[in-house]
Each structure stands twice: as C-alpha cells, then as structure tokens.
Write a protein that holds these residues in place. Structure first.
Motif, mmCIF file in Angstrom:
data_model
loop_
_atom_site.group_PDB
_atom_site.id
_atom_site.type_symbol
_atom_site.label_atom_id
_atom_site.label_comp_id
_atom_site.label_asym_id
_atom_site.label_seq_id
_atom_site.Cartn_x
_atom_site.Cartn_y
_atom_site.Cartn_z
ATOM 1 N N VAL A 172 36.153 68.072 44.388
ATOM 2 C CA VAL A 172 35.905 68.350 42.972
ATOM 3 C C VAL A 172 34.548 69.048 42.818
ATOM 4 O O VAL A 172 34.413 70.012 42.052
ATOM 5 C CB VAL A 172 35.947 67.051 42.138
ATOM 6 N N VAL A 226 34.074 72.708 41.082
ATOM 7 C CA VAL A 226 33.192 72.905 39.925
ATOM 8 C C VAL A 226 32.098 73.914 40.269
ATOM 9 O O VAL A 226 31.727 74.750 39.441
ATOM 10 C CB VAL A 226 32.587 71.562 39.460
ATOM 11 N N TYR A 267 40.973 66.438 41.601
ATOM 12 C CA TYR A 267 40.997 65.100 42.194
ATOM 13 C C TYR A 267 42.430 64.656 42.464
ATOM 14 O O TYR A 267 42.738 64.125 43.544
ATOM 15 C CB TYR A 267 40.302 64.093 41.279
ATOM 16 N N SER A 273 38.250 69.235 37.246
ATOM 17 C CA SER A 273 37.815 68.045 37.981
ATOM 18 C C SER A 273 38.957 67.045 38.138
ATOM 19 O O SER A 273 39.218 66.547 39.239
ATOM 20 C CB SER A 273 36.630 67.381 37.273
ATOM 21 N N LEU A 298 36.180 63.491 45.634
ATOM 22 C CA LEU A 298 35.030 63.841 44.802
ATOM 23 C C LEU A 298 34.270 65.033 45.380
ATOM 24 O O LEU A 298 33.780 65.886 44.632
ATOM 25 C CB LEU A 298 34.086 62.644 44.673
ATOM 26 N N ILE A 301 36.069 72.543 32.849
ATOM 27 C CA ILE A 301 35.454 71.793 33.939
ATOM 28 C C ILE A 301 36.106 70.424 34.080
ATOM 29 O O ILE A 301 36.402 69.966 35.195
ATOM 30 C CB ILE A 301 33.937 71.636 33.720
#
Length: 299
Positions: A32, A36, A59, A55, A29, A51
């Motif tokens: 990610v 982003v 991940y 993501s 996370l 996005i």
C-alpha cells in the motif's frame, strides 16, 4: 471477567492474529505504501478519496494473493519451521474460511480499484493471477519462479501512477522496472537465509540452486541494474517523471549500500551478511520512494 469472557476475548484475538497472518498484514501495508508513493509521484492535485480507495483496494488485492498462496501451500507449509504455525497448517482456520476471505478480498479489492479506473483494476487482477496461478505453482518446480514472481511484485509502485493518470506510459514503466529489479537482491537474500528450510519443502529459489558465489554474482548484476533504473529519471527522458542530479546522487549512494553487502556476501557467503543484504534492500526501496516524492514536490 468470567472464564467464558476471557476465553471469548482470547479466541477473538487469535482469530484476528491468524487473519493478519493469512493476509500477511505487514507485507500488505508495505505494498500500500508503494502504491500511494506512485500515486503521489503522478498526481498534479491530491485526491484523498482516491488515496483511500487505492490503499483499501491495494491491501485487499495483496491480502487475497497471500491467502490464495497459503491455501495452495497449506501442506508444504507444515514442513517448514517458518510457516508451520500459520492458521491453515495448524487447523486454526479451515479451507472454507480461508477461501471465503481470499475470494471476498479479490472481489472487493478489484471492485474498489475499478472505481478509480479500469486500468488500475486490470493491473490488480493481473497481479493476483500471476502470483496465485504462476509464481506459487512454479516455486516447487524451478528457481525461475522468482523471475515470474517479480512481475506481480513490481506492480504496486506503478499501480499508484496508473491510478492517478489512468494510463500506462514510460513513467509507470520506469516505476515497474525499478521494483522489478529490486525483487532479485531482496528475495534471493531471503532465499539464501531460508535455503535449508525451503529445500525440505521442495523449493529451490536461489538462481544457481545453491548458496555459492555464482548465485551472488546474479544478485550483484540485478543490484547494478536496479541502481541504474533508479537514476534513469535524472536524464529527463522519462516523460513527466524526472529527478534532480543531487537526488540521483543520493539514490546512487543508497544503492551502493545494497551493492556493498552483495560484495561482502560474495566474500564470506554467510547468513549474517545475507540478512544485512535483505535489510538493506528493504531500506532502499522505502527510502527511494520517499526521496522521489520529496524531489517531486521541490520541482
């Protein structure tokens, strides 16, 4: 609820907990988040589909790397208190299950990143390859493994920029350089904390091979390089990526927090200070990404 139902629920919860551990859900996370952030810095108009793809693909990319890492290190993980309760060393997952997850995540992750653009998928593939086939095997051979591992570790921030622009230019290069230099104070602080445990497993990740002031000097050098790389955009020589002077001052002061704990570690050489240094590095990389984004939207 019957005993059978309770057992099924507990088994399902254990499986999911082990799944998160195998793919290092928390770390994934954070990667990610970096990707982003890089996308938001580059995008002229925000595409929420991109996005979402970035993501999910990001991940899966990191999850695959971590799963392969734990497959390779399953026997070594039994030797360390920090890792001996992972799903593979305990036998809660077998190799086939872990390999299925790792391979599936690789294929799906790179496929999703490819739908954004080819370069994003390429850098994702490079990250998985370097982490799995270079960094992981080298950990048991040389402290230089941290240097090699810094390359895949530095990809997420710039990956977002590449996803937004479909090109790797000076802007993406600066984002890469920032996260690259950041790896050293961060992971050497972790290496300092777990040095004894790592030695049991045959790993020596500190730059000088032991917890001494020479190792801390290396940490301080890379911290200074990190701070300098982070404020380079203020000079407006980095393409479309630039920041206001006040932003550079805020980032510089944030970097001084890492530097402060690095100097403190040089003085006392304690695990307590190393932990504070590690936490300061986590704060820094998170804070500057947010600060960069705020600065961008104030332009």
């Amino acid at each position: 609820m019957s005993n059978t139902d309770t057992t099924l629920v507990e088994s399902k919860n254990t499986f999911m907990s082990d799944f998160k551990q195998l793919t290092k859900f928390g770390l994934s996370l954070s990667v990610v988040f970096s990707a982003v952030a890089g996308y938001l810095l580059a995008a002229t108009t925000i595409d929420y589909t991109t996005i979402a793809l970035l993501s999910i693909g990001g991940y899966l990319m990191v999850g695959a790397s971590n799963a392969f890492n734990q497959i390779i290190e399953k026997d070594v993980d039994k030797l360390m208190k920090r890792t001996r309760n992972r799903p593979l060393p305990t036998g809660r997952y077998n190799l086939k299950t872990a390999m299925f997850i790792a391979v599936s995540f690789t294929i799906l992750g790179l496929g999703i990143l490819y739908t954004i653009n080819e370069k994003t998928a390429l850098f994702g593939a490079i990250s998985i390859f370097l982490y799995t086939c270079a960094y992981t095997p080298l950990k048991g051979i040389t402290p230089l493994a941290v240097f090699v591992g810094a390359f895949p570790g530095a990809i997420p921030f710039m990956l977002g920029w590449v996803a937004a622009t479909n090109q790797f230019g000076i802007e993406a290069g600066i984002l890469f350089m920032i996260q690259f230099f950041w790896q050293f104070p961060h992971f050497w602080a972790i290496g300092w904390l777990g040095h004894d445990e790592y030695l049991k497993a045959g790993y020596n990740l500190l730059p000088m091979g032991k917890r001494d002031r020479k190792a801390v000097v290396q940490i301080l050098i890379y911290t200074i390089m990190l701070i300098f790389a982070s404020i380079i955009p203020v000079f407006q020589k980095t393409g479309s990526f630039y920041i206001y002077p006040v932003t550079a001052v805020i980032i510089f002061l944030s970097g001084c927090v890492i530097l402060y704990y690095g100097i403190l570690l040089y003085k006392d050489l304690t695990k307590e200070t190393a932990k504070k240094l590690m936490l300061a590095s986590v704060f820094y990389i998170t804070a500057i990404q947010i600060i960069y984004i705020i600065d961008k939207f104030l332009h």
